[in-house]
Design a protein around this motif. Structure first.
Motif, PDB file in Angstrom:
ATOM      1  N   GLY A 207       0.821  -1.215   0.000  1.00  0.00           N
ATOM      2  CA  GLY A 207       0.000   0.000   0.000  1.00  0.00           C
ATOM      3  C   GLY A 207       0.850   1.259   0.000  1.00  0.00           C
ATOM      4  O   GLY A 207       0.482   2.270   0.605  1.00  0.00           O
ATOM      5  N   PHE A 208       2.013   1.190  -0.659  1.00  0.00           N
ATOM      6  CA  PHE A 208       2.923   2.350  -0.774  1.00  0.00           C
ATOM      7  C   PHE A 208       3.419   2.852   0.581  1.00  0.00           C
ATOM      8  O   PHE A 208       3.738   4.021   0.737  1.00  0.00           O
ATOM      9  CB  PHE A 208       2.257   3.514  -1.528  1.00  0.00           C
ATOM     10  N   ASN A 209       3.445   1.983   1.550  1.00  0.00           N
ATOM     11  CA  ASN A 209       3.860   2.390   2.888  1.00  0.00           C
ATOM     12  C   ASN A 209       5.384   2.344   2.998  1.00  0.00           C
ATOM     13  O   ASN A 209       5.988   1.272   2.976  1.00  0.00           O
ATOM     14  CB  ASN A 209       3.228   1.451   3.924  1.00  0.00           C
ATOM     15  N   PHE A 210       6.001   3.508   3.156  1.00  0.00           N
ATOM     16  CA  PHE A 210       7.460   3.569   3.259  1.00  0.00           C
ATOM     17  C   PHE A 210       7.949   3.346   4.687  1.00  0.00           C
ATOM     18  O   PHE A 210       9.128   3.444   4.962  1.00  0.00           O
ATOM     19  CB  PHE A 210       7.980   4.911   2.727  1.00  0.00           C
ATOM     20  N   ALA A 211       7.014   3.111   5.604  1.00  0.00           N
ATOM     21  CA  ALA A 211       7.420   2.837   6.993  1.00  0.00           C
ATOM     22  C   ALA A 211       7.423   1.339   7.270  1.00  0.00           C
ATOM     23  O   ALA A 211       7.648   0.925   8.400  1.00  0.00           O
ATOM     24  CB  ALA A 211       6.484   3.551   7.962  1.00  0.00           C
ATOM     25  N   GLY A 212       7.126   0.560   6.234  1.00  0.00           N
ATOM     26  CA  GLY A 212       7.052  -0.878   6.452  1.00  0.00           C
ATOM     27  C   GLY A 212       7.976  -1.651   5.525  1.00  0.00           C
ATOM     28  O   GLY A 212       8.452  -1.127   4.509  1.00  0.00           O
ATOM     29  N   HIS A 213       8.224  -2.903   5.895  1.00  0.00           N
ATOM     30  CA  HIS A 213       9.058  -3.767   5.047  1.00  0.00           C
ATOM     31  C   HIS A 213       8.351  -4.064   3.729  1.00  0.00           C
ATOM     32  O   HIS A 213       7.135  -4.289   3.705  1.00  0.00           O
ATOM     33  CB  HIS A 213       9.344  -5.085   5.768  1.00  0.00           C
ATOM     34  N   MET A 214       9.128  -4.099   2.664  1.00  0.00           N
ATOM     35  CA  MET A 214       8.586  -4.434   1.345  1.00  0.00           C
ATOM     36  C   MET A 214       8.101  -5.889   1.328  1.00  0.00           C
ATOM     37  O   MET A 214       7.225  -6.260   0.551  1.00  0.00           O
ATOM     38  CB  MET A 214       9.696  -4.243   0.300  1.00  0.00           C
ATOM     39  N   HIS A 215       8.657  -6.724   2.191  1.00  0.00           N
ATOM     40  CA  HIS A 215       8.295  -8.144   2.206  1.00  0.00           C
ATOM     41  C   HIS A 215       6.814  -8.346   2.523  1.00  0.00           C
ATOM     42  O   HIS A 215       6.135  -9.131   1.890  1.00  0.00           O
ATOM     43  CB  HIS A 215       9.117  -8.892   3.257  1.00  0.00           C
ATOM     44  N   ASN A 216       6.344  -7.592   3.545  1.00  0.00           N
ATOM     45  CA  ASN A 216       4.978  -7.850   4.011  1.00  0.00           C
ATOM     46  C   ASN A 216       4.347  -6.670   4.748  1.00  0.00           C
ATOM     47  O   ASN A 216       3.252  -6.801   5.308  1.00  0.00           O
ATOM     48  CB  ASN A 216       4.959  -9.073   4.937  1.00  0.00           C
ATOM     49  N   GLY A 217       5.051  -5.551   4.788  1.00  0.00           N
ATOM     50  CA  GLY A 217       4.479  -4.369   5.436  1.00  0.00           C
ATOM     51  C   GLY A 217       4.762  -4.259   6.925  1.00  0.00           C
ATOM     52  O   GLY A 217       4.360  -3.286   7.567  1.00  0.00           O
ATOM     53  N   ASP A 218       5.460  -5.231   7.505  1.00  0.00           N
ATOM     54  CA  ASP A 218       5.800  -5.138   8.927  1.00  0.00           C
ATOM     55  C   ASP A 218       6.672  -3.896   9.174  1.00  0.00           C
ATOM     56  O   ASP A 218       7.381  -3.451   8.277  1.00  0.00           O
ATOM     57  CB  ASP A 218       6.565  -6.392   9.373  1.00  0.00           C
TER      58      ASP A 218
END
Lengths: 326, 314
Positions: A207-218
């Motif tokens: 979801g274009f979240n740059f605060a999370g890991h690209m792997h799974n958003g963690d």
């Protein structure tokens, strides 16, 4: 320092003694010799002065280093304590909203392989990828071999048109990709993976979240805790988004790909989510949602397929086409 | 008297005798003390740089002249290149090699080592003082607030696209959070200021002490050439030259003394700031601080006058 001071004291005293003798003697030769000696002592004094200055400078430098550490540890961002927690809540909200798909994200469409003998399992992943899927309904090709699918991908891409009802939503996705372009370009520079492909994966999976890991958003503040767990394996948290993205894409071996043609990118993207839709002869919503290629049917939780469910996530193929001006 | 100084004094007088949660006036006085110290120190360090470089080059030649030609000596910290000696021809002497350790004296791209260390020390003290000012004046809050508010706005717009109507419900989030963030951020600043004063002040005081302790060697370096001229028996100075060199030495004595006094004044203001935190619950008066500040400014002005005279060779 004490030794240097003592030496300098003795040299100064010697110079004073020699100067007194220079003043009292009438012997011209002695005067000249004394003058040379004073000059020599003065040079020695200069060497000691230089050493003494460097010694105090070293003490100053040591104290400076300590102070610089104290200044560096100052927290000028007022997000300690519960402000940090508040920021965390907002970041999670951002992530949820950005993903759009707290409930809308596409479940994996990976087809569980049929049981095989130990011997055939040893043939490896490449062999498995070459398998033909058992077709449940007529429609798209069921092959998972790129050579078989290349023409079909190109045909779908050429025919793909946006469903006007989703214009705003697609625009939102495209804007997010454009906004993230500088970061995606850093990935391209490092791995050779086209920045647009990176951006699309980032949008589809995080979801274009740059605060999370690209792997799974963690969160980037630790290694991943959800599947895939424990990534990045190297480095120390907190990770930068770039570090995480490089690790995630290497994990998927995208750094080893050389064919970045449209059909092959579509093949890689569909494979990222899984070829399960092909088994049903359906176009993957992962690629074609919000377009004229796809209408309904998607995998829901636990690997179950719901023929009436409709994806609410913009398809990667449609994003690719719109970003390329189509 | 500058308008800045008048404003500061008015501010201090207005708060005289009052206790504050964030001791803004005290911190601003410390900041001003550093400005005085720093602006007055710069020309002295410029001179020190010249003197240290000239001595380093002269000593490199001296060492080369003293080195035996057999290349047998081993390097030491004071003599890092013992294999370099002098070649003499037709009354001209030149070093026969290149010493990396001496390049910090020959290069004009940076200060020589000791001067560089002193400037770095003052820069670190400046960094510390700036942190105090940023926290006390809340200069960091605006950016931080903007960051959080941006995050909130982003959430609203994203949710609205995904779930029309839901974003509207979040529209008030930004406004609702602002006062909470204001209070919390100021409180966080206040706590961090207290922490950085208590934990960082000893480090800053140590740097100041080391700089004060280094003052005699600074003076020695600044005056070495003049003393050497006065001591020379091979080329005795004329009466006029001797008088000028003696005046130069005395002027540097005043200049370095002023530097020491300014360092001390800064340290005392910092001590008083620390005391203001240690005297929790007591009434803190700023009258003492104001007096110190005025003295400091006067000292800085005196130094500038002295230095100006020194530069003009008076």
């Amino acid at each position: 320092m004490a030794t240097i001071d003592q030496a300098r004291g003795e040299i100064k005293a010697a110079i004073a003694t020699l100067r007194r003798r220079h003043g009292s003697t009438a012997d011209a030769a002695e005067k000249a010799t004394i003058a040379d000696a004073v000059q020599e002592l003065d040079d020695q004094l200069s060497l000691l002065n230089q050493a003494a200055l460097l010694e105090v400078a070293n003490s100053v430098a040591a104290a400076t280093t300590t102070l610089e550490k104290a200044v560096g540890a100052a927290r000028l961002g007022p997000f300690d304590g519960y402000l940090a927690a508040l920021e965390g809540h907002l970041t999670k909200l951002n992530k949820l909203a950005g993903k759009v798909h707290d409930t809308d994200s596409l479940e994996s469409a990976v087809v569980k392989p049929a049981k095989r003998s130990t011997k055939s399992r040893k043939r490896g992943r490449k062999k498995a990828a070459d398998e033909q899927l058992e077709s449940l309904t007529p429609g798209l090709l069921t092959s998972t071999v790129f050579a078989d699918l290349a023409a079909e991908y190109q045909d779908c891409f050429d025919r793909c048109e946006i469903n006007p009802a989703f214009n705003d939503n697609v625009t939102f996705y495209l804007n997010r990709i454009r906004r993230g372009k500088p970061n995606y370009q850093l990935v391209e520079q490092a791995l050779g993976v086209p920045w647009l492909f990176v951006g699309i994966i980032h949008g589809m999976e995080c979801g274009f979240n740059f605060a999370g890991h690209m792997h799974n958003g963690d969160p980037l503040t630790a290694r991943t805790v959800q599947v895939p767990k424990g990534f990045p394996k190297t480095g120390t948290p907190p990770f930068t988004w770039l570090e995480s993205a490089l690790d995630a894409l290497r994990l998927k071996k995208f750094d080893q790909e050389r064919d970045w043609s449209i059909p092959h990118m579509l093949y890689l993207l569909e494979g990222y989510n899984g070829f399960g839709y092909r088994r049903r002869g359906l176009p993957s919503p992962y690629l074609w949602s919000f377009s004229n290629i796809y209408s309904k049917g998607k995998f829901v939780k636990d690997g179950k397929f719901d023929p009436e469910a409709v994806s609410k996530q913009c398809g990667a193929g449609l994003m690719l086409k719109r970003m390329q001006g189509g | 008297m500058s308008s800045y100084r008048i404003a500061l004094i008015v501010l201090v007088l207005a708060c005289g005798g009052c206790a504050t949660t964030v001791p803004l006036p005290q911190v601003q006085l410390v900041g001003k003390a550093f400005q005085d110290l720093n602006s007055a120190s710069a020309p002295l360090l410029d001179d020190l740089s010249i003197a240290e470089r000239a001595r380093g080059i002269k000593n490199a030649d001296t060492l080369a002249r003293l080195h035996p030609a057999d290349n047998a000596a081993q390097p030491t910290p004071l003599d890092p290149c013992p294999k370099i000696s002098q070649v003499k021809a037709e009354g001209v002497a030149v070093q026969n090699g290149f010493c990396i350790e001496h390049s910090q004296y020959y290069s004009e791209l940076t200060d020589p080592p000791a001067t560089a260390a002193f400037r770095s020390a003052l820069a670190a003290v400046e960094g510390y003082t700036n942190v105090l000012l940023i926290l006390a004046e809340g200069r960091n809050l605006e950016a931080a607030q903007a960051q959080v508010q941006g995050l909130v706005a982003n959430v609203g717009s994203l949710v609205d696209i995904a779930k029309p109507g839901v974003g509207t419900a979040l529209a008030g989030l930004s406004a609702a959070l602002k006062p909470v963030l204001d209070i919390a951020a100021k409180s966080a600043n206040s706590k961090e200021l207290a922490r950085i004063v208590k934990t960082g002040a000893p480090d800053a005081q140590r740097v100041i002490k080391e700089l004060r302790d280094a003052a005699p060697e600074m003076f020695t370096t600044l005056t070495e050439r003049s003393l050497s001229t006065l001591n020379s028996l091979k080329a005795p100075p004329s009466a006029e030259t001797a008088k000028a060199e003696a005046a130069r030495i005395n002027a540097y004595r005043v200049a370095v003394s002023n530097y020491v006094v300014l360092l001390g004044q800064y340290q005392q203001l910092l001590d008083q700031l620390v005391d203001s935190y240690d005297s929790e619950g007591k009434v803190i008066t700023l009258n003492g601080l104001l007096q110190r500040s005025t003295e400091l400014s006067a000292q800085a002005d005196a130094w500038r006058r002295t230095y100006s005279a020194l530069r003009m060779g008076l």
